[in-house]
Design a protein around this motif. Structure first.
Motif, PDB file in Angstrom:
ATOM      1  N   TYR A 279       0.834  -1.201   0.000  1.00  0.00           N
ATOM      2  CA  TYR A 279       0.000   0.000   0.000  1.00  0.00           C
ATOM      3  C   TYR A 279       0.872   1.255   0.000  1.00  0.00           C
ATOM      4  O   TYR A 279       0.595   2.223  -0.733  1.00  0.00           O
ATOM      5  CB  TYR A 279      -0.916  -0.019   1.219  1.00  0.00           C
ATOM      6  CG  TYR A 279      -1.766   1.223   1.379  1.00  0.00           C
ATOM      7  CD1 TYR A 279      -2.946   1.380   0.657  1.00  0.00           C
ATOM      8  CD2 TYR A 279      -1.383   2.238   2.255  1.00  0.00           C
ATOM      9  CE1 TYR A 279      -3.726   2.523   0.799  1.00  0.00           C
ATOM     10  CE2 TYR A 279      -2.155   3.377   2.406  1.00  0.00           C
ATOM     11  CZ  TYR A 279      -3.320   3.518   1.678  1.00  0.00           C
ATOM     12  OH  TYR A 279      -4.083   4.652   1.816  1.00  0.00           O
TER      13      TYR A 279
ATOM     14  N   GLU B  53      -3.717   9.830   5.453  1.00  0.00           N
ATOM     15  CA  GLU B  53      -4.584   8.965   4.651  1.00  0.00           C
ATOM     16  C   GLU B  53      -4.571   7.526   5.164  1.00  0.00           C
ATOM     17  O   GLU B  53      -5.569   6.815   5.043  1.00  0.00           O
ATOM     18  CB  GLU B  53      -4.136   9.010   3.187  1.00  0.00           C
ATOM     19  CG  GLU B  53      -4.331  10.362   2.534  1.00  0.00           C
ATOM     20  CD  GLU B  53      -4.108  10.311   1.036  1.00  0.00           C
ATOM     21  OE1 GLU B  53      -4.003   9.180   0.497  1.00  0.00           O
ATOM     22  OE2 GLU B  53      -4.040  11.385   0.408  1.00  0.00           O
TER      23      GLU B  53
ATOM     24  N   TYR C 263      -7.782   5.256   6.092  1.00  0.00           N
ATOM     25  CA  TYR C 263      -7.923   3.975   5.385  1.00  0.00           C
ATOM     26  C   TYR C 263      -8.134   2.824   6.370  1.00  0.00           C
ATOM     27  O   TYR C 263      -9.017   1.973   6.168  1.00  0.00           O
ATOM     28  CB  TYR C 263      -6.681   3.738   4.534  1.00  0.00           C
ATOM     29  CG  TYR C 263      -6.590   2.349   3.945  1.00  0.00           C
ATOM     30  CD1 TYR C 263      -7.430   1.944   2.918  1.00  0.00           C
ATOM     31  CD2 TYR C 263      -5.658   1.432   4.431  1.00  0.00           C
ATOM     32  CE1 TYR C 263      -7.347   0.669   2.378  1.00  0.00           C
ATOM     33  CE2 TYR C 263      -5.562   0.161   3.902  1.00  0.00           C
ATOM     34  CZ  TYR C 263      -6.411  -0.219   2.877  1.00  0.00           C
ATOM     35  OH  TYR C 263      -6.327  -1.479   2.356  1.00  0.00           O
TER      36      TYR C 263
ATOM     37  N   THR D 230     -11.700   0.717   6.759  1.00  0.00           N
ATOM     38  CA  THR D 230     -11.655  -0.678   6.301  1.00  0.00           C
ATOM     39  C   THR D 230     -11.906  -1.660   7.438  1.00  0.00           C
ATOM     40  O   THR D 230     -12.674  -2.621   7.286  1.00  0.00           O
ATOM     41  CB  THR D 230     -10.297  -0.966   5.645  1.00  0.00           C
ATOM     42  OG1 THR D 230     -10.055   0.005   4.615  1.00  0.00           O
ATOM     43  CG2 THR D 230     -10.284  -2.359   5.036  1.00  0.00           C
TER      44      THR D 230
END
Length: 728
Positions: free
Chosen positions: A512, A558, A562, A566
């Motif tokens: 990622y 971010e 995230y 999630t």
């Protein structure tokens, strides 16, 4: 009856059989400096077995007792008690061969007693029966023990033994401590001056004098360097064969050597009441981050290999003084004490003991009424399903403005975030559970393993702020040992699902991060699973450094959103830009096993210092001259200097024999002139010069040329240039 309360630190634990009953002995030192011995006779040897698998079968010498204890999977357990600990291994191994699992059948009786009382080194003794003897200041019979926070400094005595004659036996023993500097010589021939050292003509008399010296100094730890090659083992075996006792302990029992393996590879010197430690083994276990060069320096300085002549007393004293200085510089005793206080592991690392994970986790299971499974002596295939090595990236060549980014404590933070633990692992699929990316489910009820890492992380932050390096080192190595134990198939808690969950999550977040930075126009040139080398671009270095700082801040923001969207959990991962390099030169080498190894040279900004990585592990470089040549070559690439003239000059000097004295060749003179002068007079000398010339060519083709080819390929030059330079 009056109760007395003492506080001290445990040094050694053992078990003895007296009148067919096991008696636990705990040796230690009180806070006032007095030595003590705890005798415990109330502990019963036992282990556990599943009630469903027992099926009313009878095992000889064991009594069945029903308990409320459970296994990690929730199975009810029965306790099997016996009279002596020696009966447990045979029954345990027999059950394992039948496919029946046992629980805590490999934990020794003294360690079980310490775990039950939650003792981690420091102990508070509440005793009513206190006595004294000639060897120990205090003897406590069946006291009540409780944990205590103790600050203690161990007494260390460094020792070196050298046998300079076998028949009759002559030896030199040097002792070095805080206030001790003694040399004891046993020489029937009396070849050493009596006015300088303690000289004894009889072995028995000299050993009795040595016993009195050790008892007078009263050390807690006896240390030697490299016990395997030390003459101390020969001395102890010599005395045991001739029934001459060496009593260095705090009892009347003699000191002896025990070989653990059938081949005798593992050696232990047992000193009752004191620790006997091999410093080399401690360095390898507690200080694995020491470089090979530092270890080689210690090895050469403290080597016990004997030269052709007898080692003088001055050399022996210098060797033991260097050993004691090494112990003080590394602060090994204090480090071992802190490790014991934080984990509860036994102080002596040479004993086959539970590792740090066992010592910490077993204490957390006791209040929950859970027993852990016994360790099996079998091999397992523990490779994760999605190994992190698949995302390695090695982009060879010269890159500018490279930032080294790293997730701080990636694996411990993943365990804390996703609540990864053996007790929280579940197969139930519910909305409140935490699902990893490889479909492994954990409950949200706080597990033991995340709590352990939270405490370690808190301790690391506190110790770093107080500038106490030894404390920070202790917590760091404990964290690393815990992660190694989780992935070790020999660990009693090993579970393939736990390992796969950790590795797959680490792989997911590294991918990622790589994709996120590449989306902003950056280029990832190297990733080893821990660090990410990000090339920002060809801008001015100060501007590129500000760009990477802005990008890392934005990435962390971010990443928080995230993770929250999630998995609905709080994020503790954070990426930091640790270093910034103005230029990085990366070279890939292929080993004989078709594995890729990377050499990396970097130019720091703004200090312009050069750092080299991976050079110490190059097995092809057997000459220091070649290692220096390789480093100089990479430095020229970093500074964008011309390397052709440097390589041309070096190869030419090798062929002309200017480096023969550095490469190990015998003759330094030039070949052509010597050959013309000596060929007509001595053909053998001429043939020798021809062989030296062949060795030089072989040296260039086999060692210098393979080193140059990856470098020329990385900078985009033709490899045919190397062929011309090497074969001209």
């Amino acid at each position: 009856m009056t109760n007395y309360i003492y506080q001290g630190f445990l040094l050694q634990s053992s078990c003895r059989i007296e009148l067919s009953k096991p008696i636990i002995h705990h040796y230690g030192r009180l806070t006032d400096g007095a030595s003590f011995l705890i005798r415990e006779t109330r502990q019963t040897p036992c282990f556990y077995i599943s009630e469903d698998q027992y099926r009313n079968r009878r095992i000889r010498k064991f009594n069945k007792v029903r308990t409320s204890e459970q296994a990690i999977d929730g199975a009810s357990l029965l306790r099997l008690e016996c009279s002596t600990p020696n009966d447990i291994p045979s029954a345990r191994d027999t059950l394992h061969l039948e496919g029946i699992a046992t629980y805590e059948g490999d934990i020794t009786l003294p360690q079980t007693h310490l775990i039950d009382n939650n003792i981690c080194g420091g102990v508070e003794i509440n005793a009513s029966n206190v006595s004294r003897n000639a060897s120990v200041d205090y003897v406590f019979e069946n006291p009540e023990l409780s944990p205590a926070d103790i600050d203690i400094q161990l007494r260390v005595l460094a020792m070196e033994v050298e046998i300079f004659r076998l028949d009759p036996l002559g030896l030199q023993i040097c002792l070095q401590g805080d206030s001790t500097d003694l040399v004891l010589v046993i020489d029937p021939v009396e070849s050493v001056s009596k006015s300088r050292d303690l000289v004894f003509a009889d072995l028995r008399t000299g050993l009795r004098a040595l016993d009195k010296l050790v008892a007078q100094i009263d050390p807690d730890v006896l240390m030697v360097w490299n016990l395997r090659d030390s003459d101390l083992v020969k001395l102890l075996e010599h005395c045991r064969c001739r029934r001459q006792e060496i009593r260095w302990g705090r009892t009347t029992k003699s000191t002896f050597v025990r070989r653990s393996n059938s081949s005798g590879d593992t050696l232990r010197v047992l000193v009752p009441g004191r620790l006997f430690v091999d410093v080399k083994q401690w360095i390898q276990r507690f200080f694995p981050e020491l470089t090979t060069r530092i270890r080689s320096n210690f090895r050469s300085a403290l080597s016990s290999d004997k030269p052709t002549t007898t080692t003088t007393l001055d050399q022996l004293k210098a060797r033991v003084q260097l050993l004691f200085q090494l112990i003080q510089q590394l602060n090994i005793p204090q480090f071992a004490v802190l490790r014991t206080q934080m984990t509860g592991a036994i102080l002596d690392p040479s004993i086959n003991q539970p590792d740090s994970l066992d010592a910490i986790y077993l204490r957390r299971l006791r209040p929950r009424g859970i027993r852990a499974r016994s360790t099996l002596n079998v091999q397992h295939d523990y490779r994760p399903k999605q190994p992190i090595t698949k995302i390695f990236r090695r982009e060879a060549g010269l890159s500018q403005n490279v930032s080294v980014c790293r997730f701080k404590d990636l694996w411990p933070n993943l365990i804390r975030m996703f609540n990864i633990d053996w007790l929280t692992l579940t197969k139930e699929d519910c909305n409140e559970a935490i699902h990893t990316n490889n479909q492994i489910t954990f409950t949200r009820q706080r597990g033991i393993l995340p709590q352990i890492f939270e405490e370690i992380q808190h301790d690391r932050s506190v110790f770093s702020s107080t500038e106490e390096e030894i404390l920070n080192r202790t917590t760091t190595l404990i964290k690393n040992s815990l992660m190694e134990a989780i992935a070790n198939p020999r660990n009693r808690f090993y579970d393939r699902q736990i390992v796969n969950a950790i590795w797959s999550l680490g792989r997911h977040f590294l991918l990622y991060a790589i994709q996120w930075f590449e989306a902003f126009g950056c280029r990832v040139i190297f990733n080893d699973g821990k660090q990410i080398y990000i090339c920002v671009g060809n801008d001015e270095p100060n501007r590129a450094r500000k760009v990477i700082e802005i990008l890392t801040t934005q990435f962390n923001q971010e990443l928080n959103s995230y993770v929250r969207k999630t998995w609905y959990i709080a994020n503790t991962l954070k990426i930091n830009a640790e270093y910034f390099y103005q230029r990085v030169f990366l070279v890939n080498y292929t080993t004989k096993r078709n594995r890729t190894r990377t050499n990396l040279a970097a130019l720091h900004h703004p200090s312009e210092q050069i750092s080299l990585h991976g050079f110490d592990f190059d097995r092809k470089i057997t000459f220091p001259f070649l290692s220096q040549f390789q480093k100089n070559l990479y430095q020229r690439v970093l500074y964008k200097d011309c390397i052709h003239s440097y390589v041309y000059e070096l190869i030419d000097n090798i062929k002309r024999g200017h480096f023969d004295h550095r490469l190990g060749f015998n003759d330094r003179r030039k070949f052509n002139r010597l050959y013309n002068q000596m060929a007509s007079k001595d053909e053998r000398l001429a043939d020798r010069l021809v062989r030296i010339r062949e060795n030089r060519s072989r040296f260039i083709n086999q060692l210098v040329k393979p080193m140059l080819i990856p470098v020329y390929q990385a900078i985009g030059e033709r490899t045919s240039t190397i062929e011309i330079l090497c074969n001209r």
